[in-house]
Design a protein around this motif. Structure first.
Motif, mmCIF file in Angstrom:
data_model
loop_
_atom_site.group_PDB
_atom_site.id
_atom_site.type_symbol
_atom_site.label_atom_id
_atom_site.label_comp_id
_atom_site.label_asym_id
_atom_site.label_seq_id
_atom_site.Cartn_x
_atom_site.Cartn_y
_atom_site.Cartn_z
ATOM 1 N N MET A 34 26.038 68.179 -33.542
ATOM 2 C CA MET A 34 25.813 68.960 -32.310
ATOM 3 C C MET A 34 26.043 68.071 -31.088
ATOM 4 S SD MET A 34 24.681 71.792 -30.699
ATOM 5 C CE MET A 34 23.723 72.772 -31.862
ATOM 6 N N ILE A 35 26.748 68.600 -30.110
ATOM 7 C CA ILE A 35 26.966 67.890 -28.852
ATOM 8 C C ILE A 35 26.217 68.622 -27.753
ATOM 9 C CG2 ILE A 35 28.657 67.099 -27.155
ATOM 10 C CD1 ILE A 35 30.435 67.696 -30.043
ATOM 11 N N LEU A 36 25.371 67.908 -27.026
ATOM 12 C CA LEU A 36 24.683 68.460 -25.858
ATOM 13 C C LEU A 36 25.507 68.146 -24.622
ATOM 14 C CD1 LEU A 36 22.256 69.711 -24.356
ATOM 15 C CD2 LEU A 36 21.224 67.428 -24.341
ATOM 16 N N VAL A 37 25.842 69.174 -23.861
ATOM 17 C CA VAL A 37 26.636 69.018 -22.641
ATOM 18 C C VAL A 37 25.787 69.476 -21.459
ATOM 19 C CG1 VAL A 37 28.699 69.793 -21.411
ATOM 20 C CG2 VAL A 37 28.808 69.379 -23.881
ATOM 21 N N LEU A 38 25.617 68.591 -20.484
ATOM 22 C CA LEU A 38 24.851 68.919 -19.281
ATOM 23 C C LEU A 38 25.726 68.730 -18.057
ATOM 24 C CD1 LEU A 38 22.251 69.475 -17.615
ATOM 25 C CD2 LEU A 38 21.739 67.030 -17.814
ATOM 26 N N GLY A 39 25.895 69.799 -17.282
ATOM 27 C CA GLY A 39 26.696 69.650 -16.069
ATOM 28 C C GLY A 39 27.139 70.969 -15.487
ATOM 29 N N THR A 40 28.232 70.920 -14.773
ATOM 30 C CA THR A 40 28.705 72.030 -13.960
ATOM 31 C C THR A 40 29.144 73.238 -14.798
ATOM 32 O OG1 THR A 40 29.519 70.417 -12.367
ATOM 33 C CG2 THR A 40 30.303 72.670 -12.131
ATOM 34 N N ILE A 41 28.622 74.404 -14.401
ATOM 35 C CA ILE A 41 29.054 75.684 -14.953
ATOM 36 C C ILE A 41 29.456 76.536 -13.748
ATOM 37 C CG2 ILE A 41 28.468 77.588 -16.489
ATOM 38 C CD1 ILE A 41 25.961 75.965 -17.297
ATOM 39 N N ALA A 42 30.665 77.054 -13.736
ATOM 40 C CA ALA A 42 31.136 77.759 -12.536
ATOM 41 C C ALA A 42 32.121 78.853 -12.898
ATOM 42 C CB ALA A 42 31.796 76.774 -11.576
ATOM 43 N N VAL A 43 32.281 79.791 -11.985
ATOM 44 C CA VAL A 43 33.350 80.784 -12.086
ATOM 45 C C VAL A 43 34.536 80.265 -11.273
ATOM 46 C CG1 VAL A 43 34.084 83.100 -11.416
ATOM 47 C CG2 VAL A 43 31.847 82.759 -12.468
ATOM 48 N N ASP A 44 35.697 80.240 -11.902
ATOM 49 C CA ASP A 44 36.920 79.770 -11.243
ATOM 50 C C ASP A 44 37.865 80.947 -11.027
ATOM 51 O OD1 ASP A 44 36.067 77.107 -11.355
ATOM 52 O OD2 ASP A 44 36.914 76.831 -13.354
ATOM 53 N N THR A 45 38.232 81.185 -9.793
ATOM 54 C CA THR A 45 39.274 82.161 -9.495
ATOM 55 C C THR A 45 40.575 81.384 -9.316
ATOM 56 O OG1 THR A 45 37.730 83.675 -8.423
ATOM 57 C CG2 THR A 45 40.073 83.948 -7.915
ATOM 58 N N VAL A 46 41.511 81.580 -10.242
ATOM 59 C CA VAL A 46 42.779 80.850 -10.231
ATOM 60 C C VAL A 46 43.832 81.682 -9.515
ATOM 61 C CG1 VAL A 46 44.586 79.787 -11.625
ATOM 62 C CG2 VAL A 46 42.197 79.641 -12.359
ATOM 63 N N ILE A 47 44.406 81.098 -8.477
ATOM 64 C CA ILE A 47 45.432 81.760 -7.668
ATOM 65 C C ILE A 47 46.753 81.034 -7.899
ATOM 66 C CG2 ILE A 47 46.142 82.408 -5.329
ATOM 67 C CD1 ILE A 47 43.096 82.134 -4.588
ATOM 68 N N ASN A 48 47.712 81.709 -8.524
ATOM 69 C CA ASN A 48 49.014 81.110 -8.796
ATOM 70 C C ASN A 48 49.987 81.391 -7.659
ATOM 71 O OD1 ASN A 48 47.984 81.955 -11.861
ATOM 72 N ND2 ASN A 48 48.961 79.960 -11.733
ATOM 73 N N VAL A 49 50.675 80.337 -7.212
ATOM 74 C CA VAL A 49 51.675 80.450 -6.143
ATOM 75 C C VAL A 49 52.965 79.772 -6.605
ATOM 76 C CG1 VAL A 49 49.907 80.504 -4.322
ATOM 77 C CG2 VAL A 49 50.906 78.311 -5.010
ATOM 78 N N GLU A 50 54.065 80.097 -5.942
ATOM 79 C CA GLU A 50 55.342 79.465 -6.289
ATOM 80 C C GLU A 50 55.322 77.980 -5.952
ATOM 81 O OE1 GLU A 50 58.310 80.357 -7.759
ATOM 82 O OE2 GLU A 50 57.162 82.081 -8.453
ATOM 83 N N MET A 51 54.847 77.660 -4.753
ATOM 84 C CA MET A 51 54.781 76.258 -4.320
ATOM 85 C C MET A 51 53.651 76.097 -3.324
ATOM 86 S SD MET A 51 58.131 76.113 -1.836
ATOM 87 C CE MET A 51 59.171 76.760 -3.144
ATOM 88 N N MET A 52 53.184 74.872 -3.161
ATOM 89 C CA MET A 52 52.117 74.603 -2.210
ATOM 90 C C MET A 52 52.628 74.764 -0.780
ATOM 91 S SD MET A 52 49.442 74.011 -3.948
ATOM 92 C CE MET A 52 48.938 73.542 -5.617
#
Length: 307
Positions: free
Chosen positions: A1-19
Motif C-alpha cells: 500500500m502506498i499512502l499519498v498526501l498532497g494536492t487534489i484538484a479539478v483541472d480544466t484543460v484548454i487546448n489551443v493551437e499555439m501559445m
C-alpha cells in the motif's frame, strides 16, 4: 500500500493551437474538466500500474470536491484519509496546452489550503503502508507522518513541487525538516534552479540537500532530457523514452514519480531500470490528453507498461 498526501484538484484543460504572444488572443480547440492535482495524479498513475493506494488531503464539500472524491473511489483508491471541509471552495486549475504539448497552469487555491491537523486523519492511516509519498502541500502533517514512518520503517518519498512564496504553506525550514526525514527526494530541474537561483542543477541540488541523509538519494527530472539520480557520489542518467507521440505533457512528472515508486520500492528493480520504467510511464501519459496517466487502450502501450 502506498499512502499519498498532497494536492487534489479539478483541472480544466484548454487546448489551443499555439501559445499567444503578450496581449494576443487565441481560440480554443477544446475544453474539458478533469480530476487532477499533482498528488492525486501520482495516486491515479500508481493505481493504473497495479498498486494499492490510499489518498490523503483536503477538499471542500462543493461540486468540485464531490467530483474528485467520486473519481478516486471509481478508480479503486482508498479515500478514507481525505478531509472534507464544510462550506468551502476546492482547489481548481486551468491548464492551457498547445498542439506541441507545452502548457502553463493558472491555479485558484480555493479555501482548503489550511494545513490538515493529525486529529482530522483516521488513526489507521499507516496501516499496511509500505511507502509514503508527499508533495508537502500540507507541511506540518507531512512532517508528522514522515516521522511516524521513520519509526515504523516505512519508506518516505518527497517531491518538492514549488518554490515557497508568501501565499504557500511551505517554508525553507519545513523543506529542510522534510529532507531530513525523506529516503528519496524528487524535484524537477525547473523548480530546483528557481529555488537555489543558479544555472547548475547538480550544484543547486547539493546546496539544497547539504544536511540531509537521503538514504536513496535524489532524482532531478529534466523534461525531454530524461532524469538524473544522484546517490552518494554517483549520478545515473537515463534519457527520456521517445517512442510515442506527445499530445499533452501535463502530469508527466507525476506519472514518472509513480513509475519510480512502483519499480524501485515495490518491485526491487535497480535504479537505472526503475528510471527506464518511470520514463515509459511518463511517455505514455504524454500520449494521452489530461493531467493523469490512464489505463491505455493501445496494446503496445500496455506492453510497454507491462500491464
Amino acid at each position: 500500500m502506498i499512502l499519498v498526501l498532497g494536492t487534489i484538484a479539478v483541472d480544466t484543460v484548454i487546448n489551443v493551437e499555439m501559445m499567444p504572444y503578450t496581449g494576443g488572443i487565441v481560440g480554443t480547440v477544446s475544453e474539458q474538466k478533469y480530476a487532477g492535482g499533482s498528488s492525486a495524479n501520482v495516486s491515479a498513475a500508481l493505481k493504473v500500474l497495479g498498486c494499492d493506494v490510499r489518498q490523503a488531503g483536503a477538499v471542500a464539500d462543493d461540486e468540485f470536491g464531490t467530483f474528485l472524491v467520486d473519481d478516486l473511489v471509481d478508480m479503486g483508491i482508498d479515500t478514507s484519509a481525505i478531509v472534507v471541509r464544510k462550506n468551502g471552495v476546492t482547489l481548481h486549475t486551468y491548464i492551457v496546452v498547445d498542439r506541441a504539448g507545452s502548457n502553463f497552469i493558472i491555479a485558484n487555491g480555493g479555501t482548503c489550503r489550511k494545513d490538515i491537523s493529525v486529529e482530522e486523519l483516521p488513526s489507521g492511516i499507516l496501516d499496511d503502508v509500505d511507502v509514503f509519498y508527499t508533495d508537502m502541500s500540507w507541511p506540518e502533517t507531512s512532517i508528522c507522518i514522515a516521522r511516524e514512518c521513520r519509526k515504523k520503517g516505512i519508506k518516505v518519498v518527497y517531491n518538492l513541487q514549488n518554490v515557497p512564496t508568501e501565499n504557500s504553506l511551505e517554508t525553507g525550514a519545513g523543506i529542510a525538516k522534510m529532507l531530513e526525514l525523506a529516503d528519496l527526494f524528487i524535484v524537477s530541474e525547473t523548480t530546483l534552479l528557481k529555488y537555489e537561483n543558479t544555472r547548475s542543477a547538480e550544484h543547486a541540488l547539493r546546496a539544497l540537500v547539504r544536511s540531509a541523509t537521503l538514504a536513496e538519494g535524489a532524482i532531478v527530472t529534466l523534461g525531454e532530457e530524461g532524469a538524473s539520480w544522484y546517490v552518494d557520489e554517483e549520478c545515473i542518467h537515463v534519457s527520456a523514452f521517445s517512442g510515442l507521440d506527445v499530445v499533452d505533457t501535463t502530469g508527466a512528472g507525476d506519472a514518472y514519480i509513480a513509475g519510480v515508486i512502483k519499480a524501485y520500492f515495490l518491485e526491487g528493480r535497480s535504479r537505472e531500470r526503475s528510471m527506464e520504467h518511470a520514463s515509459i510511464a511518463a511517455s505514455v501519459k504524454c500520449s494521452q490528453r489530461g493531467p493523469r496517466l490512464m489505463y491505455p487502450d493501445s496494446e503496445r502501450e500496455r506492453s510497454l507498461l507491462k500491464l
